[in-house]
Scaffold this motif. Structure first.
Motif, mmCIF file in Angstrom:
data_model
loop_
_atom_site.group_PDB
_atom_site.id
_atom_site.type_symbol
_atom_site.label_atom_id
_atom_site.label_comp_id
_atom_site.label_asym_id
_atom_site.label_seq_id
_atom_site.Cartn_x
_atom_site.Cartn_y
_atom_site.Cartn_z
ATOM 1 N N VAL A 189 0.876 -1.171 0.000
ATOM 2 C CA VAL A 189 0.000 0.000 0.000
ATOM 3 C C VAL A 189 0.914 1.223 0.000
ATOM 4 O O VAL A 189 1.478 1.596 1.032
ATOM 5 N N MET A 190 1.087 1.825 -1.172
ATOM 6 C CA MET A 190 2.081 2.883 -1.373
ATOM 7 C C MET A 190 1.417 4.257 -1.333
ATOM 8 O O MET A 190 0.690 4.637 -2.254
ATOM 9 N N SER A 191 1.675 4.996 -0.265
ATOM 10 C CA SER A 191 1.160 6.362 -0.131
ATOM 11 C C SER A 191 2.258 7.324 -0.573
ATOM 12 O O SER A 191 3.078 7.781 0.230
ATOM 13 N N LEU A 192 2.274 7.670 -1.860
ATOM 14 C CA LEU A 192 3.389 8.435 -2.414
ATOM 15 C C LEU A 192 3.525 9.815 -1.779
ATOM 16 O O LEU A 192 4.645 10.311 -1.596
ATOM 17 N N ASP A 193 2.413 10.441 -1.438
ATOM 18 C CA ASP A 193 2.499 11.780 -0.852
ATOM 19 C C ASP A 193 3.033 11.760 0.572
ATOM 20 O O ASP A 193 3.411 12.810 1.111
#
Length: 235
Positions: free
Chosen positions: A170-174
């Motif tokens: 689960v990649m939360s880029l921000d």
């Protein structure tokens, strides 16, 4: 919960991520080592965490500016078979993944190389059949569900978990390099769809307390970079 260190590659350097805004990425300045040379940074990250897994984002490939084939081959050959490298290189399908892996192997030409695990990120993936194709070819692919400000990135649905492999990021880029804390609400929402799959979080870890919260969220591992370089978490 396992801590998996992250190495971002851009223009031949290990760089520091800033909220997923890649135009702002600059060569890493780390408390772990005095250089941004990828191999030195990789060794320092693995030593600091005790991990045998290293996540690499090849931003040159993701930005379509050219993959770091020679650097990746050198990392694989030097780190050796005791290390596994999870590689996100902006794969759009299985063919693009296979071509890059073969190019790296041709350059490395060593019998004692780190094994590569393909990471298919929804930011770039166009063909979900890549997951099954990679599995059939003997790989153990990882899917990265990419988000920015809670919104899914890419053309593929994040809500249908039927095509997900056994390991999902689960990649939360921000939240990457933002020091805002992990997005545990987003993680919980994805966990509700996971149907027993192993979920790995990414982004936002600032200190050991964040790691404790992440562990309680049900994550099997979390991808971390800045907090390791800044000595904010300890082995």
């Amino acid at each position: 919960m396992q801590v998996i260190p992250v190495l971002d590659l851009l223009d031949g350097h290990a760089v520091r991520a800033v909220r997923g805004e890649r135009s702002r990425y600059r060569p890493i300045q780390s408390s772990l080592c005095a250089t941004s040379e990828p191999l030195d940074v990789a060794r320092a990250l693995l030593a600091a965490t005790g991990s045998t897994t290293l996540y690499i984002a090849d931003l040159g490939a993701i930005l379509e500016r050219g993959a770091h084939v020679a650097a990746l081959a050198a990392l694989s050959g030097t780190l050796g078979s005791s290390v596994t490298i999870w590689l996100d290189a902006g794969f759009t399908d299985f063919a693009s993944m296979k071509a890059l892996f073969e190019s790296i192997a041709d350059v490395a030409r060593s019998s004692d190389c780190a094994a590569f695990v393909p990471v298919f990120g929804t930011e770039t993936l166009r063909d979900p059949r890549a997951i099954a194709s990679a599995q059939a070819a003997g790989f153990e692919p990882v899917l990265s569900l990419d988000y920015r400000h809670g919104r899914s990135l890419g053309l593929l649905s994040h809500d249908d978990s039927g095509w997900w492999p056994s390991r999902v990021i689960v990649m939360s880029l921000d939240r990457v390099g933002a020091f805002d804390g992990p997005d545990l609400g987003l993680f919980a929402a994805v966990l509700s769809l996971a149907q027993g799959r192993s979920l790995i979080g990414a982004g936002g870890i600032r200190h050991s307390h964040d790691l404790q919260l992440a562990a309680r969220s049900g994550a099997s591992a979390w991808l971390v970079a800045s907090a390791i370089h800044d000595l904010a978490i300890c082995r």
